[in-house]
Design a protein around this motif. Structure first.
Motif, PDB file in Angstrom:
ATOM      1  N   GLU A 183       0.820  -1.209   0.000  1.00 57.60           N
ATOM      2  CA  GLU A 183       0.000   0.000   0.000  1.00 57.60           C
ATOM      3  C   GLU A 183       0.857   1.263   0.000  1.00 57.60           C
ATOM      4  O   GLU A 183       0.520   2.245  -0.667  1.00 57.60           O
TER       5      GLU A 183
ATOM      6  N   PHE B 171     -12.292  -0.688   3.535  1.00 55.16           N
ATOM      7  CA  PHE B 171     -11.987   0.396   2.592  1.00 55.16           C
ATOM      8  C   PHE B 171     -12.975   0.372   1.431  1.00 55.16           C
ATOM      9  O   PHE B 171     -13.638  -0.623   1.183  1.00 55.16           O
ATOM     10  N   GLU B 172     -13.063   1.504   0.769  1.00 58.23           N
ATOM     11  CA  GLU B 172     -14.021   1.657  -0.325  1.00 58.23           C
ATOM     12  C   GLU B 172     -13.294   1.496  -1.658  1.00 58.23           C
ATOM     13  O   GLU B 172     -12.074   1.642  -1.736  1.00 58.23           O
ATOM     14  N   ILE B 173     -14.061   1.217  -2.700  1.00 58.21           N
ATOM     15  CA  ILE B 173     -13.496   1.302  -4.039  1.00 58.21           C
ATOM     16  C   ILE B 173     -14.082   2.546  -4.691  1.00 58.21           C
ATOM     17  O   ILE B 173     -15.258   2.573  -5.055  1.00 58.21           O
ATOM     18  N   PRO B 174     -13.314   3.606  -4.795  1.00 58.67           N
ATOM     19  CA  PRO B 174     -13.864   4.816  -5.391  1.00 58.67           C
ATOM     20  C   PRO B 174     -14.038   4.635  -6.896  1.00 58.67           C
ATOM     21  O   PRO B 174     -13.232   3.952  -7.539  1.00 58.67           O
TER      22      PRO B 174
ATOM     23  N   GLU C 273      -7.926   6.967  -4.710  1.00 54.89           N
ATOM     24  CA  GLU C 273      -7.406   5.641  -4.344  1.00 54.89           C
ATOM     25  C   GLU C 273      -6.268   5.733  -3.348  1.00 54.89           C
ATOM     26  O   GLU C 273      -6.150   4.898  -2.454  1.00 54.89           O
TER      27      GLU C 273
ATOM     28  N   ARG D 208      -5.986   7.877  -1.097  1.00 57.27           N
ATOM     29  CA  ARG D 208      -6.588   8.108   0.224  1.00 57.27           C
ATOM     30  C   ARG D 208      -7.112   6.817   0.829  1.00 57.27           C
ATOM     31  O   ARG D 208      -6.985   6.590   2.033  1.00 57.27           O
ATOM     32  N   GLU D 209      -7.694   5.970  -0.016  1.00 59.24           N
ATOM     33  CA  GLU D 209      -8.163   4.674   0.499  1.00 59.24           C
ATOM     34  C   GLU D 209      -6.989   3.840   0.997  1.00 59.24           C
ATOM     35  O   GLU D 209      -7.079   3.154   2.011  1.00 59.24           O
ATOM     36  N   SER D 210      -5.881   3.923   0.268  1.00 62.33           N
ATOM     37  CA  SER D 210      -4.698   3.169   0.685  1.00 62.33           C
ATOM     38  C   SER D 210      -4.205   3.633   2.044  1.00 62.33           C
ATOM     39  O   SER D 210      -3.782   2.822   2.879  1.00 62.33           O
TER      40      SER D 210
ATOM     41  N   LYS E 260      -6.064   4.709   4.333  1.00 65.16           N
ATOM     42  CA  LYS E 260      -6.985   4.102   5.294  1.00 65.16           C
ATOM     43  C   LYS E 260      -6.554   2.676   5.619  1.00 65.16           C
ATOM     44  O   LYS E 260      -6.508   2.271   6.781  1.00 65.16           O
TER      45      LYS E 260
END
Lengths: 347, 407
Positions: free
Chosen positions: A80, A221-224, A241, A243-245, A247
């Protein structure tokens, strides 16, 4: 690229490949199983940790090796961190292509340097990490390293926000990239495109969710996705993405505290691996799309067949269709937004 | 409003710009050189100017950093030291030329030549040549990772630029060997960990050795009893018993063979330690170290020891030392070899003059000194010395190089 033009409009475009071809797959069949690991570093030299991870997963699938908990966490952290800096540097490169010379790129590289320092300390090398082993990782990380990695994650989060503030609102960026390089989701799928490119066209497809590998199913986590499928959404998709990483990273730093330090290698280790005869294909969600390794073993010391499904190469297929009808200058940023690394395109 | 986004973005660059100056002022006037400022800028929460002014300021590579392998030698005297002994330096090389590094090397850039005993043809655990082509090396670190003897390690020295690109990039033993203190300085925690593991292993080995000796003693006692019993039985029946009794002690169990080998290795190591303490031996032989290494052996095979002791006792029996001569006058003989000769009965020039060259060579090999000297001309020199022809000895020695004829 061989481009046919009519004035400034691109009529036809064909990527010409092969200048960096170095027989990666053929060498891989000569090498013993473990010898291929440092060679995978040289595929996409921006994402060596993820390349290592993909190959290790394939061999573990073939040999049925268990990976200890701590090694899984460290793998996720490495992958990540790698994804974040890969995306952030892409933003810099893309802006470079757009004519914003150097400033965004230098900011991106500052973020990247900090992660590379972490990689260097853990694995011994900045870019050619050679960190994963079959059944685990090469060596453990210290508590001090983890603490520093956590701080770096905060710094990365800040620099993502900074890149966002620097470029997303910029009218020049918007006017150059909005609506450029459109290709519908169906066409992207028919070209085999994966990764941020496909998600920027509104397709919610991420291997970390679709077919969770390692321990990705534990993280929240989300998949934007973005609907527009143009250069701007491909650009902005990367920020989302990353930002999700961040998280995932924060959760992983919490989770790793419960693991046993030093417990990093399952299986026997060593350098001799006798694989059972058979075949295996494992894939990971690489920063650029689906990275897959396919190996066929006949039970000997080296792979009988070794094949890499490299996202950069397959995503490049869509370039011609994206560029047709656009301007020459746009072709540059469309290529930039696909985010290819030629080490992986030509292998 | 159009342009607001641009202004916002420029605000961020302005913030960066101002921040570097604030940082500079904080560490004024040594903002580029101060270690504290440097650590802050490069640290995980860095602020201020991130660039490093390379040749003046250098980043300290972390301990795990790996770049181009080197070989570790336990001989810990720097090359510049006047007492530096090249033969020792090569001999205490940890490498046993097992070839695992060459086998596991992904681009196959390691080339090792094993040393063979010139007499028996058996391999000796020492590389006679060792090359790493650094142009091919991909710095993966597998050689260091899988070396069972901690003999090959990855270096930290990355400033290797030079004006030549053919020969200098293929590192040979001379370039590769580095003293263990250097290794300890670049990787202190690795070194400490390995040393601890080695100590533990030695402790374990010692314990096992004692156990084995105890068992062996028990077995011997038992065998003796059995032999006595069979002898008695043979005496009673007058046939059949004897060959059995003879066959039994000849057959050695694998443990015994292993114990014997280990004892031999221990002896060898002890000798190596002794020679390591002796640094003044045969300085002239240093220049010929590599040549001598290729043709001679550090280890004496067990059967040769036996043969040699017989000869030794024979010589000591005939030797009647009147007045010991200073053997170090002979070119090629240092204090160490002189001591060795004295202990095997040669104390005068006349005795040395009468000695066979082959016997001298064997003696050197047994004492692990064969690398230091070549005895071919010793009897000749000793003859001149014994006859008191000092001037002729002087002219002869002027022609010699390290005790051997120049070719």
């Amino acid at each position: 690229m061989v481009t046919t033009l009519e004035g400034e409009t691109v009529v036809d475009l064909e990527p010409v490949l092969g200048y960096l071809h170095r027989n990666h797959e053929k060498i891989g069949e000569r090498n013993t199983w473990i010898m291929n690991m440092p060679f995978t570093d040289r595929l996409d030299y921006f994402n060596s940790m993820q390349n290592n991870l993909g190959y290790a997963l394939t061999i573990e699938k073939l040999a049925g090796l268990e990976v200890p908990e701590r090694a899984e966490y460290i793998r996720v952290i490495m992958a990540e961190l790698n994804r974040v800096f890969s995306h952030v540097s892409l933003l810099g490169f893309l802006m470079n292509d757009l004519g914003a010379l150097a400033t965004p790129l230098f900011y991106a590289f500052e973020a990247r340097e900090r992660v590379l320092d972490l990689f260097e300390e853990a694995s011994g090398s900045r870019m050619m990490c050679n960190y994963m082993r079959f059944g685990g990782i090469a060596r453990d990380v210290s508590d001090d390293w983890l603490k520093r990695a956590e701080t770096v994650t905060d710094t990365l989060s800040k620099s993502i926000d900074e890149m966002d503030g620097l470029m997303t609102g910029n009218e020049i960026v918007l006017s150059r990239s909005k609506g450029v390089g459109y290709l519908s989701a169906d066409e992207l799928i028919s070209h085999g495109v994966t990764g941020p490119l496909l998600r920027a066209a509104g397709v919610k497809y991420d291997i970390r969710k679709v077919e969770p590998y390692s321990i990705y199913d534990r993280f929240d986590f989300e998949i934007p996705t973005l609907p527009d499928s143009d250069v701007f959404s491909r650009f902005y998709q990367r920020i989302l993405e990353a930002r999700e990483s961040i998280k995932i990273l924060r959760q992983a730093f919490k989770g790793i505290k419960d693991t046993q330090p030093g417990d990093i290698l399952g299986g026997k280790g060593g350098y001799i691996f006798r694989m059972p005869a058979g075949e295996a294909y494992a894939r990971i969600e690489h920063s650029k799309g689906e990275l897959g390794y396919y190996v066929v073993s006949n039970g000997s010391d080296n792979p009988w067949r070794y094949r890499v499904r490299s996202p950069s190469f397959i995503n490049l297929n869509a370039l011609a269709d994206m560029c047709k009808g656009g301007k020459v200058a746009d072709a540059i940023i469309i290529l930039g937004a696909i985010d290819i690394v030629l080490g992986e395109v030509d292998r | 409003m159009f342009g607001l986004g641009i202004i916002k973005g420029l605000g961020i660059t302005l913030k960066h710009f101002v921040n570097t100056f604030i940082d500079d002022l904080k560490y004024f006037p040594s903002s580029t050189r101060s270690a504290e400022a440097f650590a802050r800028r490069q640290g995980p929460q860095g602020a201020g100017l991130f660039t490093v002014e390379y040749p003046e300021v250098k980043l300290q590579p972390p301990e795990n950093f790996r770049f181009i392998p080197f070989l570790v030698t336990d001989y810990d005297v720097p090359k510049a030291d006047p007492n530096f002994d090249r033969a020792q330096w090569l001999e205490q090389n940890r490498c046993t030329s097992c070839g695992i590094c060459a086998k596991v090397c992904p681009p196959q850039c390691i080339w090792i030549v094993r040393t063979n005993d010139p007499k028996t043809g058996k391999p000796i655990p020492q590389p006679s040549e060792f090359y790493i082509d650094t142009d091919i090396c991909m710095n993966c670190g597998y050689c260091a990772e899988f070396c069972p003897f901690d003999a090959i390690k990855m270096d930290h020295d990355f400033e290797l630029a030079d004006y030549e690109r053919e020969v200098a990039h293929v590192h040979d033993l001379d370039r590769l060997l580095k003293p263990v203190s250097y290794y300890a300085s670049i990787r202190p925690t690795w070194y400490a960990k390995e040393e601890e593991a080695r100590r533990a292993a030695e402790e374990e080995k010692r314990r096992k050795e004692e156990e084995r000796q105890r068992q062996a003693a028990e077995r011997e006692a038992k065998a003796k009893q059995e032999a006595e019993a069979t002898a008695k039985a043979a005496a009673a029946t007058q046939d059949g018993g004897e060959p059995q009794a003879e066959a039994k002690p000849q057959r050695r169990s694998p443990e015994e063979i292993k114990a014997q080998r280990e004892a031999m290795l221990a002896r060898k190591r002890q000798r190596a330690d002794e020679t390591g303490a002796e640094t003044t031996a045969a300085p002239a032989a240093e220049s010929d170290g590599s040549a001598a290494q290729a043709e001679t052996s550090p280890a004496a095979p067990a059967e040769m020891v036996e043969a040699a002791t017989k000869i030794e006792t024979a010589t000591t029996a005939t030797a009647v030392p009147s007045q010991p001569d200073d053997l170090t006058i002979i070119e090629g003989i240092g204090p160490k070899i002189s001591r060795m000769l004295q202990s095997s009965g040669i104390t005068t020039y006349a005795q040395l003059a009468a000695a066979e060259v082959s016997w001298l060579r064997q003696l050197l090999e047994e004492n692990n000194l064969a690398r230091l000297a070549n005895p071919t001309t010793w009897p000749e020199q000793a003859r001149l010395a014994a006859d008191g022809k000092w001037a002729e000895l002087k002219t002869l020695q002027d022609q010699l190089q390290g005790g051997r004829r120049r070719t």
